[in-house]
Every structure is written in C-alpha cells, then in structure tokens.
Write a protein that holds these residues in place. Structure first.
Motif, PDB file in Angstrom:
ATOM      1  N   GLY A 285      74.444 -21.658  25.187  1.00 10.80           N
ATOM      2  CA  GLY A 285      73.519 -21.600  26.310  1.00 10.80           C
ATOM      3  C   GLY A 285      74.095 -21.980  27.648  1.00 10.80           C
ATOM      4  O   GLY A 285      73.373 -21.980  28.648  1.00 10.80           O
ATOM      5  N   ARG A 286      75.382 -22.317  27.719  1.00 13.23           N
ATOM      6  CA  ARG A 286      75.979 -22.591  29.024  1.00 13.23           C
ATOM      7  C   ARG A 286      75.958 -21.328  29.875  1.00 13.23           C
ATOM      8  O   ARG A 286      76.173 -20.224  29.370  1.00 13.23           O
ATOM      9  CB  ARG A 286      77.430 -23.060  28.872  1.00 13.23           C
ATOM     10  N   ALA A 287      75.710 -21.495  31.162  1.00 10.17           N
ATOM     11  CA  ALA A 287      75.695 -20.350  32.076  1.00 10.17           C
ATOM     12  C   ALA A 287      76.939 -20.395  32.962  1.00 10.17           C
ATOM     13  O   ALA A 287      77.420 -21.479  33.323  1.00 10.17           O
ATOM     14  CB  ALA A 287      74.442 -20.363  32.937  1.00 10.17           C
ATOM     15  N   TYR A 288      77.426 -19.218  33.322  1.00 10.22           N
ATOM     16  CA  TYR A 288      78.583 -19.091  34.206  1.00 10.22           C
ATOM     17  C   TYR A 288      78.160 -18.271  35.412  1.00 10.22           C
ATOM     18  O   TYR A 288      77.715 -17.124  35.276  1.00 10.22           O
ATOM     19  CB  TYR A 288      79.759 -18.453  33.463  1.00 10.22           C
ATOM     20  N   ILE A 289      78.274 -18.870  36.590  1.00 11.83           N
ATOM     21  CA  ILE A 289      77.817 -18.263  37.838  1.00 11.83           C
ATOM     22  C   ILE A 289      79.034 -17.783  38.613  1.00 11.83           C
ATOM     23  O   ILE A 289      79.935 -18.571  38.915  1.00 11.83           O
ATOM     24  CB  ILE A 289      77.013 -19.266  38.679  1.00 11.83           C
ATOM     25  N   VAL A 290      79.066 -16.515  38.931  1.00 12.25           N
ATOM     26  CA  VAL A 290      80.205 -15.916  39.627  1.00 12.25           C
ATOM     27  C   VAL A 290      79.899 -15.801  41.107  1.00 12.25           C
ATOM     28  O   VAL A 290      78.867 -15.249  41.503  1.00 12.25           O
ATOM     29  CB  VAL A 290      80.531 -14.525  39.047  1.00 12.25           C
ATOM     30  N   GLY A 291      80.797 -16.327  41.943  1.00 15.39           N
ATOM     31  CA  GLY A 291      80.666 -16.210  43.386  1.00 15.39           C
ATOM     32  C   GLY A 291      81.378 -14.981  43.900  1.00 15.39           C
ATOM     33  O   GLY A 291      82.307 -14.469  43.269  1.00 15.39           O
ATOM     34  N   ASP A 301      74.700 -26.081  33.080  1.00 15.68           N
ATOM     35  CA  ASP A 301      74.035 -26.447  31.833  1.00 15.68           C
ATOM     36  C   ASP A 301      72.527 -26.407  32.061  1.00 15.68           C
ATOM     37  O   ASP A 301      71.988 -27.268  32.760  1.00 15.68           O
ATOM     38  CB  ASP A 301      74.473 -27.845  31.407  1.00 15.68           C
ATOM     39  N   PRO A 302      71.802 -25.432  31.502  1.00 16.85           N
ATOM     40  CA  PRO A 302      70.354 -25.338  31.723  1.00 16.85           C
ATOM     41  C   PRO A 302      69.564 -26.494  31.118  1.00 16.85           C
ATOM     42  O   PRO A 302      68.408 -26.708  31.475  1.00 16.85           O
ATOM     43  CB  PRO A 302      69.972 -24.012  31.044  1.00 16.85           C
ATOM     44  N   GLY A 303      70.187 -27.233  30.214  1.00 15.01           N
ATOM     45  CA  GLY A 303      69.497 -28.363  29.608  1.00 15.01           C
ATOM     46  C   GLY A 303      69.487 -29.590  30.492  1.00 15.01           C
ATOM     47  O   GLY A 303      68.464 -30.268  30.635  1.00 15.01           O
ATOM     48  N   THR A 304      70.632 -29.868  31.122  1.00 17.46           N
ATOM     49  CA  THR A 304      70.751 -31.051  31.978  1.00 17.46           C
ATOM     50  C   THR A 304      70.695 -30.701  33.462  1.00 17.46           C
ATOM     51  O   THR A 304      70.655 -31.615  34.298  1.00 17.46           O
ATOM     52  CB  THR A 304      72.077 -31.762  31.698  1.00 17.46           C
ATOM     53  N   TYR A 305      70.741 -29.418  33.777  1.00 16.68           N
ATOM     54  CA  TYR A 305      70.797 -28.914  35.158  1.00 16.68           C
ATOM     55  C   TYR A 305      72.083 -29.350  35.872  1.00 16.68           C
ATOM     56  O   TYR A 305      72.139 -29.427  37.088  1.00 16.68           O
ATOM     57  CB  TYR A 305      69.571 -29.352  35.970  1.00 16.68           C
ATOM     58  N   GLU A 306      73.101 -29.617  35.114  1.00 15.05           N
ATOM     59  CA  GLU A 306      74.373 -30.044  35.678  1.00 15.05           C
ATOM     60  C   GLU A 306      75.214 -28.836  36.063  1.00 15.05           C
ATOM     61  O   GLU A 306      75.375 -27.897  35.285  1.00 15.05           O
ATOM     62  CB  GLU A 306      75.133 -30.909  34.667  1.00 15.05           C
ATOM     63  N   VAL A 307      75.768 -28.883  37.277  1.00  9.49           N
ATOM     64  CA  VAL A 307      76.681 -27.848  37.760  1.00  9.49           C
ATOM     65  C   VAL A 307      78.055 -28.471  37.921  1.00  9.49           C
ATOM     66  O   VAL A 307      78.187 -29.578  38.446  1.00  9.49           O
ATOM     67  CB  VAL A 307      76.218 -27.263  39.112  1.00  9.49           C
ATOM     68  N   SER A 308      79.083 -27.779  37.455  1.00  9.91           N
ATOM     69  CA  SER A 308      80.430 -28.308  37.610  1.00  9.91           C
ATOM     70  C   SER A 308      81.357 -27.222  38.115  1.00  9.91           C
ATOM     71  O   SER A 308      81.123 -26.036  37.897  1.00  9.91           O
ATOM     72  CB  SER A 308      80.958 -28.859  36.280  1.00  9.91           C
ATOM     73  N   ASN A 309      82.428 -27.640  38.803  1.00 11.62           N
ATOM     74  CA  ASN A 309      83.464 -26.696  39.199  1.00 11.62           C
ATOM     75  C   ASN A 309      84.171 -26.221  37.944  1.00 11.62           C
ATOM     76  O   ASN A 309      84.532 -27.018  37.084  1.00 11.62           O
ATOM     77  CB  ASN A 309      84.479 -27.367  40.130  1.00 11.62           C
TER      78      ASN A 309
END
Length: 361
Positions: A285-291, A301-309
């Motif tokens: 379920g991890r999401a990967y966001i492309v810029g 992480d949709p569970g914790t709402y954590e965004v990381s580099n």
C-alpha cells in the motif's frame, strides 16, 4: 459503431480562463519546483538498485504510460512519438518486443489475468487491444475525444475497461468480452486518470480543471458523487484494501486522501512535490508520487500520512507502475526517453544511504 448517448452530463461551459490558468500553474510550478529541487538536492536518498532501460533519445522516444502485468512477468511502456508499445521483460529489465500501434499512444493497462493489454491512442480517439501471448493488436475500439488513461476490471461474468476522454469530459465504458462501448458517462472538466476499487464496484476519475473527483457506480454507470480536492488534480490511485483514494494536486504540491466509505477528504498532506502521477504498491500500500519539474519521487504511507524523500530521476518524470510484489517501480520520463527501474525493497522508510544521488543538472 454508434455509441450510446452520454449520460449524467449536465451542461456546462468550459472555463474561459483555462489556458491562462495552465500557463500560471506551469510558471508557479517551475518556481516551486526549483525551490523543492534545491531542498531535495541536499538530502537525496537511494534504493539499493537503480537501472535505466535505454530506448533511444529525442522527443519521439519519450516514454509515457507504463503498466506491469498482474503476473509480474512483463511491463508495457508507450512511446507516443514513435507510436509503439515496448514489452519489457521484468526478470532481465530488457526490451523483449516492440509493438507498432500508431502515433499518439498514451495510457496502458493490463487485464487482471495478464492476457490482454489496452492502449489509448489520443491521435485516433481509439483504444487498441493487444493479445499478450502474441503481442499482436487484435481489436481497435472507437472511444471519446482525446482518450488519456484506461483501467480494467474483470469478473467471472465478464469485465469492463474504463477510458477517460479528456476533451469531451467523459468516460467510455468498454465491455471487455465483446470490446464494445456500452456506455459513455459525463464527468467533470478535463479528466485525465481513472482508478477502480478492488471489488470493482466504483470508479474514481480526477477532473483537472474542476478540482474535483467524480465517483461512478459501476453497476449503473452513473456519477453518484463529486468530491472537491486540491488544485489541479493530476492522478488518482486506490489502496489495496479499497479504503482510501489518493489524489495528487499538481498546483498545491499535495495529496488528498479520500475515505471511500464516506467519499470525503479526510486528510490533505503536503507532499513537497508537484505530483504528475502516483501509484500504489499492491503488496503493502505504499504510494510513490512522481514530480515533473523536480524530477523526484516521494514515498507516501497512506496509513501514517508520512511523506519521505525517496530518490531523483534523471529526467522529468511522467508515469509510474509498481510490480505486483512491490519489489520494483517502473518510472517513465518525458522529453528524453528511457525507463528507470528501481528496487523498492524493504519496509516503508528503509532507504539507502543519504547523499548517494546528486540532483540532475
């Protein structure tokens, strides 16, 4: 072929400021992208393995849509300028075959049983059906104006493919056993992406110029809800449990999280990147966001709402697909071609050594 009348489409005028708005968001994105790019350059992180599949250079070799077969054996990549679909062997990360499909190809999706590949052609307003066993085009289906992305859902009783048509604000519904368009559904302004819930009951479509997401009931082919999200929503994806819909907002550098039980936005997260696309790992379920301007990829992480580099790309990013086991990500690149393959190994946050990638010049 005569298509059914568009249903559920209230009359509306296209925004007169649409073009100026597009220019403004590109300019704003360029400035914000530079700032974010400088920030990421100081603390980039890398996964254990990175590989680039060379498909040649030049604008005609720009890679756009990408999809991985559910059996994990192949990845399919569209080359819009060359009018081809590349078949990539997932084990060796090499191009195993090239399929001629005509210039203007864009989105790609694979049937759940991995037997068929669906490709949109924006130049011809069609969807091509490819037999995955022979890599031959077996059918061509006329759809709406400027088809962008496509999503497929199959059941024992049959299946459906949903195609978003950007320039006539609609979704074409294809009956996959017959390859016939059985409904055309009016949605919001400038739809570009589509996702289906794991149970096949609902379809979510982002509308870039309405700043909304349309919810379609798959049983009735009607829009049952319209959800306000951030500015310029560019992509939509659904978590493997079907509980959350993730929507990237290009202009806000954010991700809207929608609860599918209520169809309400429960969280808006600052992603720190101009998300042009995103994909969710079927495994965890991890999401990967492309810029786009940043040429970076963020992990969410949709569970914790954590965004990381996570890491940077060697060129402007465009689309992303994750292997069924969550082990690898395939990233296409606008203006320059090539497909970046990343080993995504490990649990969320288990990145490689900081500083091992330099920001591309």
């Amino acid at each position: 072929m005569q298509h059914p009348t568009i249903v559920n489409s209230p009359p509306r005028a296209r925004r007169p400021e649409a073009e100026p708005r597009t220019r403004r968001r590109r300019a704003a994105g360029a400035v914000a992208g530079l700032a974010t790019g400088l920030m990421l350059a100081t603390t980039p992180s890398a996964y254990a393995d990175t590989e680039t599949i060379d498909v040649g250079s030049g604008d005609s070799r720009s890679t756009f849509g990408v999809a991985v077969s559910p059996d994990g054996a192949r990845a399919y990549v569209t080359l819009t300028g060359d009018g081809k679909v590349l078949v990539i062997d997932a084990a060796s990360h090499t191009v195993a075959d090239t399929i001629d499909v005509g210039k203007g190809v864009h989105g790609v999706a694979v049937s759940p049983d991995s037997s068929r590949v669906y490709v949109t052609n924006r130049g011809e307003d069609t969807v091509l059906v490819i037999d995955a066993a022979t890599n031959k085009v077996t059918d061509t289906i006329s759809v709406g104006d400027m088809p962008m992305k496509v999503a497929v859902y199959d059941t024992a009783a049959g299946g459906r493919a949903y195609v978003v048509n950007r320039d006539d604000d609609s979704v074409s519904v294809i009956d996959t056993p017959t390859n016939e368009v059985v409904a055309t559904i009016g949605v919001g302004d400038f739809p570009t992406n589509v996702a289906i819930t794991p149970n096949g009951k609902f379809v979510y479509v982002n509308n870039q110029w309405d700043d909304t997401v349309s919810v379609i009931d798959a049983a009735t082919n009607e829009v049952t809800d319209t959800i306000d999200v951030g500015r310029t929503p560019t992509d939509v994806a659904i978590t493997p449990d079907g509980a959350k819909v993730l929507v990237t907002s290009f202009e806000d550098y954010a991700v809207s999280v929608i609860d599918t039980a209520s169809n309400e936005v429960v969280k808006t997260v600052d992603a720190g990147i101009d998300g042009i696309s995103l994909a969710v790992s079927p495994e965890d379920g991890r999401a990967y966001i492309v810029g786009s301007f940043e040429r970076g990829v963020k992990e969410f992480d949709p569970g914790t709402y954590e965004v990381s580099n996570a890491f940077v790309l060697p060129n402007w990013g465009y689309d992303v697909a994750i292997s069924p086991d969550g082990s690898h990500g395939y990233f296409t690149k606008d203006y320059g071609g090539g497909v970046t393959v990343r080993d995504l190994g490990g649990a969320f946050g288990s990145l490689g050594s900081s500083g091992s990638l330099a920001w591309p010049s």
